[in-house]
Design a protein around this motif. Structure first.
Motif, PDB file in Angstrom:
ATOM      1  N   PRO A 198       0.819  -1.214   0.000  1.00 19.50           N
ATOM      2  CA  PRO A 198       0.000   0.000   0.000  1.00 19.50           C
ATOM      3  C   PRO A 198       0.856   1.268   0.000  1.00 19.50           C
ATOM      4  O   PRO A 198       1.938   1.304   0.603  1.00 19.50           O
ATOM      5  CB  PRO A 198      -0.800  -0.105   1.305  1.00 19.50           C
ATOM      6  N   ALA A 199       0.370   2.285  -0.670  1.00 20.74           N
ATOM      7  CA  ALA A 199       1.117   3.547  -0.829  1.00 20.74           C
ATOM      8  C   ALA A 199       1.444   4.186   0.520  1.00 20.74           C
ATOM      9  O   ALA A 199       2.462   4.861   0.654  1.00 20.74           O
ATOM     10  CB  ALA A 199       0.313   4.514  -1.697  1.00 20.74           C
ATOM     11  N   TRP A 200       0.606   3.984   1.521  1.00 18.35           N
ATOM     12  CA  TRP A 200       0.808   4.629   2.814  1.00 18.35           C
ATOM     13  C   TRP A 200       1.868   3.933   3.671  1.00 18.35           C
ATOM     14  O   TRP A 200       2.227   4.440   4.722  1.00 18.35           O
ATOM     15  CB  TRP A 200      -0.513   4.745   3.568  1.00 18.35           C
ATOM     16  N   LEU A 201       2.373   2.786   3.214  1.00 18.55           N
ATOM     17  CA  LEU A 201       3.460   2.118   3.937  1.00 18.55           C
ATOM     18  C   LEU A 201       4.808   2.548   3.372  1.00 18.55           C
ATOM     19  O   LEU A 201       4.967   2.656   2.159  1.00 18.55           O
ATOM     20  CB  LEU A 201       3.334   0.590   3.817  1.00 18.55           C
TER      21      LEU A 201
ATOM     22  N   PRO B 273     -12.682  -2.766  -9.416  1.00 20.32           N
ATOM     23  CA  PRO B 273     -13.320  -3.417  -8.262  1.00 20.32           C
ATOM     24  C   PRO B 273     -13.467  -4.934  -8.400  1.00 20.32           C
ATOM     25  O   PRO B 273     -13.187  -5.673  -7.453  1.00 20.32           O
ATOM     26  CB  PRO B 273     -14.691  -2.730  -8.181  1.00 20.32           C
ATOM     27  N   THR B 274     -13.856  -5.416  -9.562  1.00 19.12           N
ATOM     28  CA  THR B 274     -14.027  -6.863  -9.753  1.00 19.12           C
ATOM     29  C   THR B 274     -12.718  -7.606  -9.556  1.00 19.12           C
ATOM     30  O   THR B 274     -12.668  -8.635  -8.870  1.00 19.12           O
ATOM     31  CB  THR B 274     -14.580  -7.152 -11.158  1.00 19.12           C
ATOM     32  N   GLY B 275     -11.658  -7.096 -10.127  1.00 19.37           N
ATOM     33  CA  GLY B 275     -10.351  -7.734  -9.986  1.00 19.37           C
ATOM     34  C   GLY B 275      -9.835  -7.679  -8.561  1.00 19.37           C
ATOM     35  O   GLY B 275      -9.264  -8.648  -8.050  1.00 19.37           O
ATOM     36  N   ALA B 276     -10.049  -6.550  -7.902  1.00 24.61           N
ATOM     37  CA  ALA B 276      -9.594  -6.403  -6.518  1.00 24.61           C
ATOM     38  C   ALA B 276     -10.359  -7.344  -5.593  1.00 24.61           C
ATOM     39  O   ALA B 276      -9.775  -7.948  -4.690  1.00 24.61           O
ATOM     40  CB  ALA B 276      -9.751  -4.952  -6.068  1.00 24.61           C
TER      41      ALA B 276
ATOM     42  N   HIS C 115      -4.582  -6.169  -0.046  1.00 29.69           N
ATOM     43  CA  HIS C 115      -5.704  -6.441  -0.945  1.00 29.69           C
ATOM     44  C   HIS C 115      -6.931  -5.606  -0.587  1.00 29.69           C
ATOM     45  O   HIS C 115      -7.660  -5.174  -1.488  1.00 29.69           O
ATOM     46  CB  HIS C 115      -6.013  -7.939  -0.953  1.00 29.69           C
ATOM     47  N   VAL C 116      -7.139  -5.359   0.688  1.00 28.67           N
ATOM     48  CA  VAL C 116      -8.226  -4.456   1.096  1.00 28.67           C
ATOM     49  C   VAL C 116      -7.915  -3.040   0.632  1.00 28.67           C
ATOM     50  O   VAL C 116      -8.790  -2.330   0.129  1.00 28.67           O
ATOM     51  CB  VAL C 116      -8.454  -4.517   2.627  1.00 28.67           C
TER      52      VAL C 116
END
Length: 123
Positions: free
Chosen positions: A32-35, A98-101, A80-81
């Protein structure tokens, strides 16, 4: 059959762990970008996957390895969330929609179930 599932999980974990070192750029995109410290996180998680895979492979440590795999893969659910949170229908890549995620999230929940099944069957 239980041994096959355990060995398959072990191979899956070790191969995925090795891939963290062979194609780290791909795995950095999953953080995630925030990490911060993406490169460090990718290297550490790859190393942990290799060790956990080895634990799952050895019958004497299979139960603990299965539980460790379940915990490790559960930790990955955060990414993944986050991907689902950032998903948009107009994105060019399927996994960014959204479907792929959702599909990635479901598959990873199944990985957790696989690891738990290995741990429980090794008891």
């Amino acid at each position: 059959m239980h041994a096959i599932a355990a060995v398959a999980l072990a191979v899956f974990l070790v191969v995925t762990g090795v891939m963290h070192f062979l194609i780290p750029g791909y795995f950095r995109t999953l953080v995630p970008a925030w990490l911060e410290w993406k490169q460090f996180l990718v290297a550490v998680s790859g190393g942990v996957e290799i060790v956990v895979g080895a634990l799952v492979f050895v019958p004497g440590t299979r139960q603990g390895g299965g539980w460790a795999a379940a915990v490790l893969i559960t930790c990955y659910l955060v990414s993944h969330v986050d991907a689902l949170r950032c998903a948009r229908p107009d994105r060019p890549r399927l996994l960014e929609r959204p479907t792929g995620a959702v599909a990635c999230l479901v598959v990873n929940v199944l990985y957790v179930a696989w690891a738990v099944a290995v741990a429980v069957s090794a008891a």
